[in-house]
Motif scaffolding. Structure first.
Motif, mmCIF file in Angstrom:
data_model
loop_
_atom_site.group_PDB
_atom_site.id
_atom_site.type_symbol
_atom_site.label_atom_id
_atom_site.label_comp_id
_atom_site.label_asym_id
_atom_site.label_seq_id
_atom_site.Cartn_x
_atom_site.Cartn_y
_atom_site.Cartn_z
ATOM 1 N N PRO A 1 -42.504 80.582 58.392
ATOM 2 C CA PRO A 1 -43.397 81.638 58.900
ATOM 3 C C PRO A 1 -44.792 81.517 58.303
ATOM 4 C CG PRO A 1 -41.268 82.545 58.312
ATOM 5 C CD PRO A 1 -41.260 81.128 57.830
ATOM 6 N N ALA A 2 -45.787 81.609 59.171
ATOM 7 C CA ALA A 2 -47.173 81.510 58.712
ATOM 8 C C ALA A 2 -47.558 82.754 57.924
ATOM 9 C CB ALA A 2 -48.103 81.352 59.908
ATOM 10 N N PRO A 3 -48.388 82.616 56.886
ATOM 11 C CA PRO A 3 -48.885 83.796 56.156
ATOM 12 C C PRO A 3 -49.806 84.601 57.061
ATOM 13 C CG PRO A 3 -50.012 81.799 55.416
ATOM 14 C CD PRO A 3 -48.928 81.359 56.345
ATOM 15 N N GLU A 4 -49.306 85.728 57.561
ATOM 16 C CA GLU A 4 -50.004 86.465 58.608
ATOM 17 C C GLU A 4 -51.282 87.147 58.141
ATOM 18 O OE1 GLU A 4 -49.339 86.125 61.549
ATOM 19 O OE2 GLU A 4 -47.266 85.481 61.692
ATOM 20 N N ASP A 5 -51.405 87.419 56.856
ATOM 21 C CA ASP A 5 -52.576 88.150 56.382
ATOM 22 C C ASP A 5 -53.662 87.237 55.827
ATOM 23 O OD1 ASP A 5 -51.442 90.596 57.051
ATOM 24 O OD2 ASP A 5 -50.322 90.667 55.157
ATOM 25 N N VAL A 6 -53.477 85.938 55.977
ATOM 26 C CA VAL A 6 -54.471 84.980 55.499
ATOM 27 C C VAL A 6 -55.280 84.494 56.698
ATOM 28 C CG1 VAL A 6 -54.853 82.769 54.361
ATOM 29 C CG2 VAL A 6 -52.990 84.276 53.609
ATOM 30 N N PRO A 7 -56.595 84.614 56.650
ATOM 31 C CA PRO A 7 -57.396 84.179 57.806
ATOM 32 C C PRO A 7 -57.285 82.677 58.002
ATOM 33 C CG PRO A 7 -58.812 84.656 55.928
ATOM 34 C CD PRO A 7 -57.428 85.113 55.540
ATOM 35 N N PRO A 8 -57.459 82.214 59.242
ATOM 36 C CA PRO A 8 -57.400 80.776 59.504
ATOM 37 C C PRO A 8 -58.530 80.055 58.802
ATOM 38 C CG PRO A 8 -58.245 81.955 61.404
ATOM 39 C CD PRO A 8 -57.774 83.000 60.432
ATOM 40 N N PRO A 9 -58.368 78.773 58.542
ATOM 41 C CA PRO A 9 -59.437 78.009 57.878
ATOM 42 C C PRO A 9 -60.678 77.963 58.748
ATOM 43 C CG PRO A 9 -57.736 76.546 58.745
ATOM 44 C CD PRO A 9 -57.211 77.943 58.870
ATOM 45 N N ARG B 1 -41.700 79.224 66.171
ATOM 46 C CA ARG B 1 -42.313 78.442 65.092
ATOM 47 C C ARG B 1 -42.160 76.949 65.364
ATOM 48 N NH1 ARG B 1 -39.735 82.199 61.730
ATOM 49 N NH2 ARG B 1 -38.273 80.626 60.941
ATOM 50 N N ALA B 2 -41.002 76.543 65.848
ATOM 51 C CA ALA B 2 -40.804 75.128 66.178
ATOM 52 C C ALA B 2 -41.741 74.703 67.302
ATOM 53 C CB ALA B 2 -39.350 74.882 66.573
ATOM 54 N N LEU C 1 -53.912 76.886 69.521
ATOM 55 C CA LEU C 1 -54.234 78.263 69.888
ATOM 56 C C LEU C 1 -53.276 79.270 69.265
ATOM 57 C CD1 LEU C 1 -54.941 77.723 73.702
ATOM 58 C CD2 LEU C 1 -56.639 78.200 71.933
ATOM 59 N N GLY C 2 -51.996 78.904 69.195
ATOM 60 C CA GLY C 2 -50.976 79.893 68.866
ATOM 61 C C GLY C 2 -50.685 80.112 67.405
ATOM 62 N N ARG C 3 -51.096 79.205 66.542
ATOM 63 C CA ARG C 3 -50.708 79.325 65.135
ATOM 64 C C ARG C 3 -51.341 80.521 64.440
ATOM 65 N NH1 ARG C 3 -50.863 72.924 63.283
ATOM 66 N NH2 ARG C 3 -48.927 72.326 64.355
ATOM 67 N N HIS C 4 -52.510 80.953 64.895
ATOM 68 C CA HIS C 4 -53.190 82.076 64.243
ATOM 69 C C HIS C 4 -53.568 83.175 65.229
ATOM 70 C CE1 HIS C 4 -53.493 79.852 60.468
ATOM 71 N NE2 HIS C 4 -53.876 78.806 61.172
ATOM 72 N N ASP C 5 -53.026 83.126 66.433
ATOM 73 C CA ASP C 5 -53.337 84.148 67.434
ATOM 74 C C ASP C 5 -52.663 85.460 67.039
ATOM 75 O OD1 ASP C 5 -53.710 85.737 69.674
ATOM 76 O OD2 ASP C 5 -53.384 84.091 71.082
ATOM 77 N N GLU C 6 -53.461 86.501 66.864
ATOM 78 C CA GLU C 6 -52.934 87.799 66.452
ATOM 79 C C GLU C 6 -51.944 88.347 67.474
ATOM 80 O OE1 GLU C 6 -52.426 90.964 63.846
ATOM 81 O OE2 GLU C 6 -53.446 89.030 63.576
ATOM 82 N N ASP C 7 -52.144 88.029 68.735
ATOM 83 C CA ASP C 7 -51.235 88.531 69.767
ATOM 84 C C ASP C 7 -49.821 87.982 69.612
ATOM 85 O OD1 ASP C 7 -53.331 89.908 70.843
ATOM 86 O OD2 ASP C 7 -53.739 88.448 72.433
ATOM 87 N N LEU C 8 -49.680 86.834 68.974
ATOM 88 C CA LEU C 8 -48.368 86.196 68.825
ATOM 89 C C LEU C 8 -47.755 86.428 67.450
ATOM 90 C CD1 LEU C 8 -48.980 82.737 70.575
ATOM 91 C CD2 LEU C 8 -48.351 84.934 71.588
ATOM 92 N N ARG C 9 -48.304 87.364 66.696
ATOM 93 C CA ARG C 9 -47.820 87.602 65.328
ATOM 94 C C ARG C 9 -46.310 87.839 65.307
ATOM 95 N NH1 ARG C 9 -49.344 90.411 60.262
ATOM 96 N NH2 ARG C 9 -51.530 90.302 60.843
ATOM 97 N N ALA C 10 -45.826 88.739 66.152
ATOM 98 C CA ALA C 10 -44.393 89.051 66.151
ATOM 99 C C ALA C 10 -43.566 87.852 66.609
ATOM 100 C CB ALA C 10 -44.121 90.259 67.041
#
Length: 338
Positions: A329-337, A321-322, A304-313
């Protein structure tokens, strides 16, 4: 935020995934499977008698302990074959009746089961009495939330008996309900019975067909477990999601807090509380909730958390991250697969 479709009834247990009560290969054969609640412990575990009687095999009659948290059942006693056969024969004779039968037969022919249950601190009690003319029972929610009034309601379809928790005990039901458990039906519904101890509800239900004019008897009566605390948590969590969608973050956070107070092990409300706290800038609070959720179900939180926009910061923090299984850091501007 965990995106969920808001529905009138949300599934609160896994029995809906069960196979049909009577499998196709049982056609034309006698199948009797019945359970009876013999006693409850102070913690809400159940002592259960179970009879299995199918053509081609000797009848089996056992005493089991059912776990209040939904863990595996534990066998504690098995009836002698002569006793099991006698109980099975008596049940076959009355088996077409749409009412629970096994408890009375066990009391008459296998008194050792009740004695063993009592030794293990399981004590018999009558089922709960519903409101007059209704299949509805009043209950209270978690003391931490002010012991809110709720109602249990038993509904039936042609395929299942469904136990629901409603937060509108004094009004017409049908809205704001959570499914606690269900029993598949395949025939005439058995008259249901309900017990509750320490916030755990046990529903005895099932169905029967055949057994008359030479037809093979098909009878399945069993127990299903539900948790008042989990149901209340799901109700508050659903309200929190609705408030979040409406843009009222303060109300959403209050509802998620109430859900956690009702059931601290409900991962969805912990995760949603983390997301809501992150959105309003309460970073440390969000991390605490996220860690609590991950301690219960790490895989779910990571998905749930790897691409959740609410958890971006939050994902900029090494500890988060751990927690999410991210090495960098995940690429924030790349949509999830997809």
């Amino acid at each position: 935020m965990l995106r969920l479709a808001l529905a009138i009834s949300l599934l609160g247990c896994s029995e809906w995934q069960m196979k049909p009560t009577f499998p196709e290969q049982a056609k034309g054969q006698q199948v009797v499977y019945e359970q009876a609640l013999l006693g409850l412990s102070a913690k809400g575990d159940a002592a259960v008698a179970q009879l299995i009687d199918a053509d081609g095999a000797a009848a089996e009659l056992s005493l089991l302990v059912f776990d209040r948290a939904g863990g595996p059942s534990r066998p504690v006693l098995r009836a002698p074959q002569t006793v099991a056969s006698a109980v099975a024969q008596s049940l076959r004779q009355e088996g077409s009746r749409p009412a629970p039968l096994l408890a009375a037969l066990v009391a008459a022919d296998w008194s050792e089961a009740a004695r063993k249950a009592a030794e293990l601190d399981f004590h018999g009690r009558p089922p709960l009495v519903p409101e007059p003319g209704r299949r509805r029972w009043s209950v209270q929610g978690a003391p931490q939330n002010g012991s809110l009034p709720f109602a249990l309601r038993l509904g039936e379809t042609s395929e299942a008996a469904i136990l629901l928790l409603s937060e509108r005990p004094a009004a017409a039901l049908g809205e704001d309900e959570i499914e606690l458990c269900r029993m598949p039906l395949a025939g005439s519904a058995i008259t249901p019975e309900l017990w509750m101890e320490n916030g755990i509800v046990w529903l005895l239900s099932g169905s029967v067909f055949g057994g008359k004019r030479g037809d093979a008897l098909h009878r399945a009566v069993g127990l299903r477990r539900g948790s008042i605390a989990r149901g209340e948590a799901q109700l508050h969590n659903a309200h929190g999601l609705a408030d979040y969608a409406a843009g009222d973050l303060d109300a959403a956070r209050r509802e998620f807090d109430r859900a956690i107070a009702a059931d601290p092990s409900f991962v969805d409300s912990l995760y949603n509380a983390a997301s809501a706290a992150a959105v309003v800038g309460r970073v440390e609070e969000a991390v605490v909730f996220l860690k609590r959720a991950a301690a219960i179900d790490t895989d779910r939180v990571q998905v749930l958390g790897r691409h959740d926009e609410d958890l971006r910061a939050l994902r900029r923090r090494p500890d988060v991250r751990a927690l999410l299984g991210l090495r960098r850091p995940a690429p924030e501007d790349v949509p999830p697969p997809p």
